[in-house]
Design a protein around this motif. Sequence first.
Motif, PDB file in Angstrom:
ATOM      1  N   TYR A  15      50.668  37.944  38.557  1.00  0.00           N
ATOM      2  CA  TYR A  15      49.826  38.727  37.635  1.00  0.00           C
ATOM      3  C   TYR A  15      49.424  37.901  36.412  1.00  0.00           C
ATOM      4  CZ  TYR A  15      50.986  42.823  40.419  1.00  0.00           C
ATOM      5  OH  TYR A  15      51.130  43.717  41.439  1.00  0.00           O
ATOM      6  N   ALA A  16      50.314  37.051  35.942  1.00  0.00           N
ATOM      7  CA  ALA A  16      49.987  36.191  34.799  1.00  0.00           C
ATOM      8  C   ALA A  16      48.894  35.195  35.179  1.00  0.00           C
ATOM      9  CB  ALA A  16      51.236  35.461  34.307  1.00  0.00           C
ATOM     10  N   CYS A  18      46.678  35.580  37.564  1.00  0.00           N
ATOM     11  CA  CYS A  18      45.466  36.384  37.759  1.00  0.00           C
ATOM     12  C   CYS A  18      44.811  36.677  36.402  1.00  0.00           C
ATOM     13  CB  CYS A  18      45.841  37.678  38.462  1.00  0.00           C
ATOM     14  SG  CYS A  18      44.447  38.679  38.965  1.00  0.00           S
ATOM     15  N   THR A  19      45.603  37.082  35.434  1.00  0.00           N
ATOM     16  CA  THR A  19      45.100  37.353  34.084  1.00  0.00           C
ATOM     17  C   THR A  19      44.529  36.094  33.463  1.00  0.00           C
ATOM     18  OG1 THR A  19      46.728  39.112  33.818  1.00  0.00           O
ATOM     19  CG2 THR A  19      45.752  38.232  31.799  1.00  0.00           C
ATOM     20  N   TRP A  20      45.223  34.976  33.642  1.00  0.00           N
ATOM     21  CA  TRP A  20      44.729  33.698  33.113  1.00  0.00           C
ATOM     22  C   TRP A  20      43.355  33.380  33.696  1.00  0.00           C
ATOM     23  CZ3 TRP A  20      42.912  29.225  35.085  1.00  0.00           C
ATOM     24  CH2 TRP A  20      42.738  28.170  34.191  1.00  0.00           C
ATOM     25  N   VAL A  22      41.041  35.377  34.902  1.00  0.00           N
ATOM     26  CA  VAL A  22      40.018  36.280  34.359  1.00  0.00           C
ATOM     27  C   VAL A  22      39.671  35.883  32.930  1.00  0.00           C
ATOM     28  CG1 VAL A  22      39.575  38.665  33.633  1.00  0.00           C
ATOM     29  CG2 VAL A  22      40.592  38.205  35.877  1.00  0.00           C
ATOM     30  N   LEU A  23      40.697  35.639  32.105  1.00  0.00           N
ATOM     31  CA  LEU A  23      40.450  35.276  30.709  1.00  0.00           C
ATOM     32  C   LEU A  23      39.783  33.903  30.582  1.00  0.00           C
ATOM     33  CD1 LEU A  23      43.701  36.611  29.020  1.00  0.00           C
ATOM     34  CD2 LEU A  23      41.401  37.612  28.969  1.00  0.00           C
ATOM     35  N   VAL A  70      41.791  34.408  41.129  1.00  0.00           N
ATOM     36  CA  VAL A  70      42.318  35.768  41.206  1.00  0.00           C
ATOM     37  C   VAL A  70      42.769  36.070  42.644  1.00  0.00           C
ATOM     38  CG1 VAL A  70      41.680  38.217  41.086  1.00  0.00           C
ATOM     39  CG2 VAL A  70      41.022  36.668  39.236  1.00  0.00           C
TER      40      VAL A  70
END
Length: 154
Positions: A15-16, A18-20, A22-23, A70
């Motif tokens: 999840y980290a 994936c978030t990275w 996207v950001l 992602v």
Amino acid sequence: MAVAKDMRLRRWVSYAACTWAVLFAAPHVWWALGIPAGFPGGEASYHRFMGSTWRYVYDLVVVALGGVGVVVALTLRAPGGAGRWRGARGAAVAASVALTLRGVAGAIVDGASDPVWWPTFLLGGILYGSLAWLARAPRSNVTARVPSATREIR
């Protein structure tokens, strides 16, 4: 108990990552749309770089790679994820190597003058490297691979 803990860690790292992804892709979206906010070097640098077609294409490629990031992170989240897409772990390793090298190069060249981008690349490299490591196939016991006839030699 240890397996559940490992899976929980793997899920959180996934999840980290994936978030990275996207950001990391987000500013490239708004830069491609013509918004200079957050561009390295400020608005003047943005207009100089974005005046060329290659920079626009570059931003679109980065957004697409963020999407791949992602998918890779979510694929490797669960047990057997690498089996669903054989290249997922290899893609995570490739991302880790490329992002880590870019982060280290940025740290060497820019150092304290760039407190945002080289650490961002380095963090992405660490996340995808950790995810690839956590998604590796479990190792079986060494004695389980030795034929039973040779194990019982006295």
